[in-house]
Design a protein around this motif. Structure first.
Motif, PDB file in Angstrom:
ATOM      1  N   GLY A   1       0.824  -1.214   0.000  1.00 12.48           N
ATOM      2  CA  GLY A   1       0.000   0.000   0.000  1.00 12.48           C
ATOM      3  C   GLY A   1       0.846   1.248   0.000  1.00 12.48           C
ATOM      4  N   HIS A   2       0.187   2.388   0.013  1.00 12.92           N
ATOM      5  CA  HIS A   2       0.890   3.669  -0.004  1.00 12.92           C
ATOM      6  C   HIS A   2       0.160   4.680   0.876  1.00 12.92           C
ATOM      7  CE1 HIS A   2       3.501   2.432  -3.332  1.00 12.92           C
ATOM      8  NE2 HIS A   2       2.428   1.882  -3.865  1.00 12.92           N
ATOM      9  N   GLY A   3       0.941   5.564   1.483  1.00 11.00           N
ATOM     10  CA  GLY A   3       0.362   6.656   2.252  1.00 11.00           C
ATOM     11  C   GLY A   3      -0.220   6.223   3.582  1.00 11.00           C
ATOM     12  N   ALA A   4      -1.137   7.024   4.127  1.00 11.73           N
ATOM     13  CA  ALA A   4      -1.788   6.738   5.402  1.00 11.73           C
ATOM     14  C   ALA A   4      -3.129   6.059   5.134  1.00 11.73           C
ATOM     15  CB  ALA A   4      -1.994   8.021   6.190  1.00 11.73           C
ATOM     16  N   VAL A   5      -3.399   4.976   5.867  1.00 13.54           N
ATOM     17  CA  VAL A   5      -4.663   4.252   5.697  1.00 13.54           C
ATOM     18  C   VAL A   5      -5.249   3.933   7.060  1.00 13.54           C
ATOM     19  CG1 VAL A   5      -3.945   3.232   3.498  1.00 13.54           C
ATOM     20  CG2 VAL A   5      -3.501   1.999   5.632  1.00 13.54           C
ATOM     21  N   GLY A   6      -6.537   3.630   7.068  1.00 13.14           N
ATOM     22  CA  GLY A   6      -7.190   3.176   8.275  1.00 13.14           C
ATOM     23  C   GLY A   6      -7.236   1.661   8.308  1.00 13.14           C
ATOM     24  N   VAL A   7      -6.948   1.080   9.469  1.00 15.05           N
ATOM     25  CA  VAL A   7      -6.960  -0.373   9.634  1.00 15.05           C
ATOM     26  C   VAL A   7      -8.183  -0.754  10.467  1.00 15.05           C
ATOM     27  CG1 VAL A   7      -5.730  -2.383  10.527  1.00 15.05           C
ATOM     28  CG2 VAL A   7      -4.463  -0.489   9.502  1.00 15.05           C
ATOM     29  N   THR A   8      -9.000  -1.655   9.919  1.00 17.90           N
ATOM     30  CA  THR A   8     -10.200  -2.096  10.626  1.00 17.90           C
ATOM     31  C   THR A   8     -10.187  -3.600  10.825  1.00 17.90           C
ATOM     32  OG1 THR A   8     -11.413  -2.306   8.537  1.00 17.90           O
ATOM     33  CG2 THR A   8     -11.593  -0.204   9.718  1.00 17.90           C
ATOM     34  N   VAL A   9     -10.826  -4.033  11.904  1.00 18.12           N
ATOM     35  CA  VAL A   9     -10.957  -5.463  12.208  1.00 18.12           C
ATOM     36  C   VAL A   9     -12.438  -5.820  12.141  1.00 18.12           C
ATOM     37  CG1 VAL A   9     -10.602  -7.282  13.915  1.00 18.12           C
ATOM     38  CG2 VAL A   9      -8.925  -5.425  13.684  1.00 18.12           C
TER      39      VAL A   9
END
Length: 246
Positions: free
Chosen positions: A53-61
């Motif tokens: 991936g690239h940049g800032a992302v949100g991680v969800t469960v």
């Protein structure tokens, strides 16, 4: 619900742990829209390998009970190198070299061949490092950051010259005597001096060179040979002879 680490290589493959509550039977962990690979799961934690991936992302469960709020994760671009401020130095090491490139922030290591150098400072565009000792020859330079590593540049270790003899070992104070200097690792010679006075010279082979003495004062003179790898001195190796006085 913390995430550790909260950053990793844009190539993916970073082992990430998410801790919290109600995490049992997690069915998916997404980094932005991309699914990671779940490697372990308990009611209080999920271990996952990050996708690319690239940049800032949100991680969800996601679990049978729903999907969590996102946690911030930052993809770091891998380092690249463009040039070295110096491409050769002594086998003894100790030289300061600047590695120029991009994405070099937070460099965790720099290696010259199999030997680790010392990073003294780094920013996005450059790293300043102290070269370790190494064997004579060319080695690859590898820079490691939290986003990965890169190589492709080369540094040459050069052995210091060694001087064993000069023939003839004496001549007039007016200079102009053709001499033969023998030793080791003479190929990279950059200067020959007689008591600090530069002499003209020609390298014949790694073990032999010819030099023409400059003028000098009567008495003994140190013969110093300098190369990229250092210097060596034949102490009182040459004697200047005073001419006759009538």
């Amino acid at each position: 619900m913390p995430i550790s680490p909260n950053q990793g290589s844009s190539a993916g493959g970073t082992a990430v742990t998410i801790t919290g509550t109600g995490l049992a039977n997690a069915s998916a962990v997404r980094f932005g829209t991309r699914p990671g690979t779940i490697t372990a799961n308990t009611p209080t934690s999920v271990s996952v390998t990050s996708p690319a991936g690239h940049g800032a992302v949100g991680v969800t469960v996601s679990t049978p009970g729903g999907t969590s709020n996102p946690l911030s994760y930052f993809y770091l671009e891998p380092p690249t190198k463009f040039s070295l401020s110096s491409v050769q130095g002594s086998t003894a090491g100790g030289e300061t070299v600047t590695v120029n490139g991009s994405n070099l922030n937070n460099a965790t290591g720099v290696a010259f061949g199999a030997n680790a150098g010392t990073v003294t400072s780094s920013n996005a565009g450059s790293i300043v490092a102290t070269v370790p000792a190494g064997a004579a020859g060319s080695v690859g330079v590898t820079v490691t950051t939290p986003a990965g590593s890169t190589n492709g540049l080369f540094y040459e270790y050069v052995a210091a010259p060694g001087v064993t003899a000069i023939v003839p070992a004496e001549g007039p104070t007016t200079g102009g005597t053709a001499t033969t200097i023998t030793g080791t690792d003479l190929t990279g010679t950059t200067e020959v001096t007689f008591d600090g006075v530069p002499a003209s010279f020609v390298v014949v082979s790694p073990t032999e060179m010819s030099a023409v003495t400059p003028a000098g004062a009567a008495g003994t003179a140190d013969v110093v040979v300098t190369g990229a790898g250092g210097t060596d001195t034949l102490t009182a190796g040459y004697t200047y002879l005073a001419g006759p006085g009538i």
